[in-house]
Design a protein around this motif. Structure first.
Motif, PDB file in Angstrom:
ATOM      1  N   LEU A 251      39.983 -20.380 -55.611  1.00 26.18           N
ATOM      2  CA  LEU A 251      40.873 -19.144 -55.826  1.00 26.18           C
ATOM      3  C   LEU A 251      40.607 -17.878 -54.755  1.00 26.18           C
ATOM      4  O   LEU A 251      41.038 -16.875 -55.127  1.00 26.18           O
ATOM      5  N   GLY A 252      39.595 -18.156 -53.958  1.00 25.70           N
ATOM      6  CA  GLY A 252      39.201 -17.358 -52.994  1.00 25.70           C
ATOM      7  C   GLY A 252      37.924 -16.563 -53.152  1.00 25.70           C
ATOM      8  O   GLY A 252      37.765 -15.667 -52.396  1.00 25.70           O
ATOM      9  N   LEU A 253      37.162 -16.849 -54.048  1.00 26.87           N
ATOM     10  CA  LEU A 253      35.989 -16.140 -54.154  1.00 26.87           C
ATOM     11  C   LEU A 253      35.076 -16.142 -53.062  1.00 26.87           C
ATOM     12  O   LEU A 253      34.305 -14.896 -52.811  1.00 26.87           O
ATOM     13  N   VAL A 254      35.050 -17.087 -52.214  1.00 24.72           N
ATOM     14  CA  VAL A 254      34.302 -17.010 -51.047  1.00 24.72           C
ATOM     15  C   VAL A 254      34.402 -15.956 -50.077  1.00 24.72           C
ATOM     16  O   VAL A 254      33.406 -15.193 -49.360  1.00 24.72           O
ATOM     17  N   PHE A 255      35.755 -15.158 -50.020  1.00 25.84           N
ATOM     18  CA  PHE A 255      35.960 -14.517 -49.118  1.00 25.84           C
ATOM     19  C   PHE A 255      36.249 -13.064 -49.511  1.00 25.84           C
ATOM     20  O   PHE A 255      36.545 -12.013 -48.936  1.00 25.84           O
TER      21      PHE A 255
END
Ligand code: FDA
Length: 310
Positions: free
Chosen positions: A106-110
């Motif tokens: 869901l986008g946690l890395v960026f």
């Protein structure tokens, strides 16, 4: 197999999994070669069929759209939309099944804020449909943001959400203590990622001991404890503790992975315990399969045998 040989093989499999050539080969032939033992299929319809069959056999289930890091806000939005469809189908089909997802999907890395907004939207959507969402735990760099997001969700009033603690991490007893005031819903696992010895127990016996100690504290103190393991000794211990404390299936359940120890799963259901089978699906099943092979190098033989038999 000797524990040290097993651990070495596990490291080799996880390291080899990054090779582009291996990834390309397995990704194009793997489902036919045996990955189907661990994955419900590539489409939501495939997953629904398997979840229905599991429910008919007396199991609870969960499902995950396989996939991990996404690189853009648009891709993460696409994943949210697909999970809304999953939640809608689970509710419409009246399945005894919930969703387990990864925040990196869901986008946690960026962007942690984006991952929070995305998961909050899904948890609110699931609440409207009477459904529950579990946030899986990923590698150690994701533990702080995942627990921060879980805390924020609970403090914002969402009760239909849980997350995961890993017994191989030295930090986990402290994490548990700091989250207990929220009356959390936790799944306890040993941990599936390759972690360095300054962060995680390198010896399996220590991981198992830590698991047993965490169980002791969690069963009863947490609002709900999902005991996720295929380790019969720890399953027996969890059942003993739950029975001694009078905890029924509304307070704890056993969880296992689709395709792993199916006979044990069936025996536990026959004995009347709540058993959830985690049943992922989707085209991006490669990293998931590699973690399953690494957990039990004998699975690699099963996989290679399917290759030879073709
Ligand atoms: P252990 O590895 O000691 O295995 C006990 C016995 O189970 C083995 O001797 C073998 O017989 C059998 N077994 C175990 N794994 C097998 C396999 N792959 N194939 C065949 N037999 C196997 N991890 C994580 O880091 N984050 C997460 O969110 C989750 N989520 C999760 C959900 C659920 C429902 C389960 C069951 C597991 C996870 N995991 C996970 C994975 C977990 O961390 C761990 O890697 C596996 O469960 C394997 O560890 P066991 O507890 O089964 O013990």
């Amino acid at each position: 197999m000797a524990p040290s040989l097993n651990a070495a093989l596990r490291r080799v499999i996880l390291a080899a999994a990054d090779s582009r050539r291996i990834r390309r080969f397995v990704a194009s032939h793997g489902l036919r070669l045996g990955a189907g033992r661990f994955v419900a299929g590539e489409t939501l319809d495939d997953a629904i069929r398997v979840l229905r069959r599991l429910n008919d056999q007396g199991f609870r289930a969960n499902t995950t759209l396989l996939g991990e890091g996404v690189a853009t806000e648009g891709e993460a939005a696409g994943v949210v939309a697909r999970y809304e469809e999953v939640v809608r189908r689970l509710a419409e089909e009246r399945l005894q099944a919930n969703v387990a997802l990864k925040l990196t999907h869901l986008g946690l890395v960026f962007d942690e804020e984006l991952a929070y907004a995305n998961v909050e939207r899904l948890v609110a959507f699931a609440a409207g449909a009477g459904e529950f969402i579990r946030i899986d735990m990923e590698e150690s760099a994701r533990v702080d943001p995942t627990l921060r997001i879980y805390r924020r969700l609970r403090e914002a009033g969402h009760d239909n959400v849980g997350t995961v603690l890993q017994s191989y991490l030295y930090r986990t007893p402290d994490d548990l203590e700091s989250l207990l005031p929220l009356r959390p819903n936790f799944r306890l696992v040993k941990g599936a990622y390759l972690e360095p010895p300054d962060i995680a127990y390198p010896d399996k016996a220590d991981v198992d001991r830590a698991y047993a100690a965490l169980l002791e504290r969690m069963l009863g103190e947490c609002a709900f404890t999902a005991v996720a393991t295929h380790d019969e000794r720890l399953i027996r211990r969890a059942i003993e503790l739950a029975e001694a404390r009078g905890l029924g299936s509304e307070r704890f359940e056993l969880q296992m992975l689709y395709g792993v120890r199916p006979q044990l799963q069936a025996d536990l259901v026959r004995r009347g315990y709540g058993v959830l089978v985690a049943t992922p699906y989707g085209p991006d099943w490669y990293p998931y399969l590699m973690r399953r092979l690494a957990e039990r190098p004998a699975n690699l033989l099963f996989f290679l045998r399917s290759l030879v038999r073709r």
